[in-house]
Design a protein around this motif. Sequence first.
Motif, PDB file in Angstrom:
ATOM      1  N   LEU A  97       0.836  -1.194   0.000  1.00 53.44           N
ATOM      2  CA  LEU A  97       0.000   0.000   0.000  1.00 53.44           C
ATOM      3  C   LEU A  97       0.875   1.249   0.000  1.00 53.44           C
ATOM      4  O   LEU A  97       1.644   1.482   0.936  1.00 53.44           O
ATOM      5  CB  LEU A  97      -0.918  -0.007   1.219  1.00 53.44           C
ATOM      6  N   GLU A  98       0.785   2.043  -1.070  1.00 57.15           N
ATOM      7  CA  GLU A  98       1.617   3.241  -1.191  1.00 57.15           C
ATOM      8  C   GLU A  98       0.899   4.512  -0.770  1.00 57.15           C
ATOM      9  O   GLU A  98       1.536   5.435  -0.286  1.00 57.15           O
ATOM     10  CB  GLU A  98       2.122   3.381  -2.631  1.00 57.15           C
ATOM     11  N   GLU A  99      -0.409   4.578  -0.990  1.00 59.23           N
ATOM     12  CA  GLU A  99      -1.147   5.791  -0.658  1.00 59.23           C
ATOM     13  C   GLU A  99      -2.561   5.435  -0.220  1.00 59.23           C
ATOM     14  O   GLU A  99      -3.146   4.489  -0.728  1.00 59.23           O
ATOM     15  CB  GLU A  99      -1.226   6.728  -1.866  1.00 59.23           C
ATOM     16  N   ILE A 100      -3.092   6.221   0.712  1.00 57.46           N
ATOM     17  CA  ILE A 100      -4.492   6.134   1.133  1.00 57.46           C
ATOM     18  C   ILE A 100      -5.043   7.555   1.109  1.00 57.46           C
ATOM     19  O   ILE A 100      -4.470   8.451   1.732  1.00 57.46           O
ATOM     20  CB  ILE A 100      -4.644   5.585   2.572  1.00 57.46           C
ATOM     21  N   HIS A 101      -6.146   7.741   0.386  1.00 57.16           N
ATOM     22  CA  HIS A 101      -6.762   9.066   0.302  1.00 57.16           C
ATOM     23  C   HIS A 101      -8.245   8.970   0.626  1.00 57.16           C
ATOM     24  O   HIS A 101      -8.923   8.054   0.158  1.00 57.16           O
ATOM     25  CB  HIS A 101      -6.630   9.640  -1.118  1.00 57.16           C
ATOM     26  N   SER A 102      -8.738   9.920   1.393  1.00 52.96           N
ATOM     27  CA  SER A 102     -10.172  10.106   1.570  1.00 52.96           C
ATOM     28  C   SER A 102     -10.599  11.021   0.429  1.00 52.96           C
ATOM     29  O   SER A 102      -9.965  12.065   0.218  1.00 52.96           O
ATOM     30  CB  SER A 102     -10.442  10.762   2.925  1.00 52.96           C
ATOM     31  N   VAL A 103     -11.636  10.634  -0.325  1.00 53.19           N
ATOM     32  CA  VAL A 103     -11.995  11.380  -1.533  1.00 53.19           C
ATOM     33  C   VAL A 103     -13.485  11.685  -1.576  1.00 53.19           C
ATOM     34  O   VAL A 103     -14.281  11.088  -0.855  1.00 53.19           O
ATOM     35  CB  VAL A 103     -11.583  10.610  -2.810  1.00 53.19           C
ATOM     36  N   THR A 104     -13.838  12.608  -2.447  1.00 51.29           N
ATOM     37  CA  THR A 104     -15.237  12.908  -2.709  1.00 51.29           C
ATOM     38  C   THR A 104     -15.662  12.172  -3.970  1.00 51.29           C
ATOM     39  O   THR A 104     -14.831  11.629  -4.688  1.00 51.29           O
ATOM     40  CB  THR A 104     -15.464  14.417  -2.919  1.00 51.29           C
ATOM     41  N   GLY A 105     -16.932  12.165  -4.239  1.00 51.95           N
ATOM     42  CA  GLY A 105     -17.437  11.529  -5.444  1.00 51.95           C
ATOM     43  C   GLY A 105     -18.190  10.263  -5.110  1.00 51.95           C
ATOM     44  O   GLY A 105     -18.835  10.164  -4.065  1.00 51.95           O
ATOM     45  N   ASP A 106     -18.064   9.285  -5.976  1.00 56.23           N
ATOM     46  CA  ASP A 106     -18.845   8.059  -5.811  1.00 56.23           C
ATOM     47  C   ASP A 106     -18.124   6.970  -5.023  1.00 56.23           C
ATOM     48  O   ASP A 106     -18.503   5.811  -5.070  1.00 56.23           O
ATOM     49  CB  ASP A 106     -19.288   7.520  -7.172  1.00 56.23           C
TER      50      ASP A 106
END
Length: 158
Positions: A97-106
């Motif tokens: 696992l290189e990156e974890i992002h909380s995101v908007t959208g679906d």
Amino acid sequence: MTLKDTQGLDAIDRKLLGLLSEDAEQSYATLGDKVGLSPPAVHERVKRYKASGRISGVTAQLDPMMTGKPFLAFLHVDTTGWGKSTAMMELRDLPELEEIHSVTGDTCMLLKVRMQDSKAMEALLKRLYDMPDVVSTKTYVALSTYLERPVQAGITEF
């Protein structure tokens, strides 16, 4: 007097940070020649960048093929509630696992993973689906990478 931008950086700072992001092993003398400063002046600026957190660390860029991780994918993970659960954050300990992002959208979370092959991806997906809050995932496998780089110091005026 040197003009500084809203982040407190002048043109020399931006150029120096850009050069360091390309190759952090350059000597202060080499960097100084490229930005028009003496080696001690470059050293002082680099010390200031580190103290302020502008440079948060220096790492080696590993070749994915040479480390046995040629399979690059991005996972959209939908969860019940907010995605940043304790279980989801514990995934950060996985070397794949290189990156974890909380995101908007679906979707709730976006993960960047690099691993050996599709079998390893299948095992990761199983681990995700074993989490009680995970509802669904979408996986996007990268076929080719044309640009991958660290944060850049420059700013484009639009």
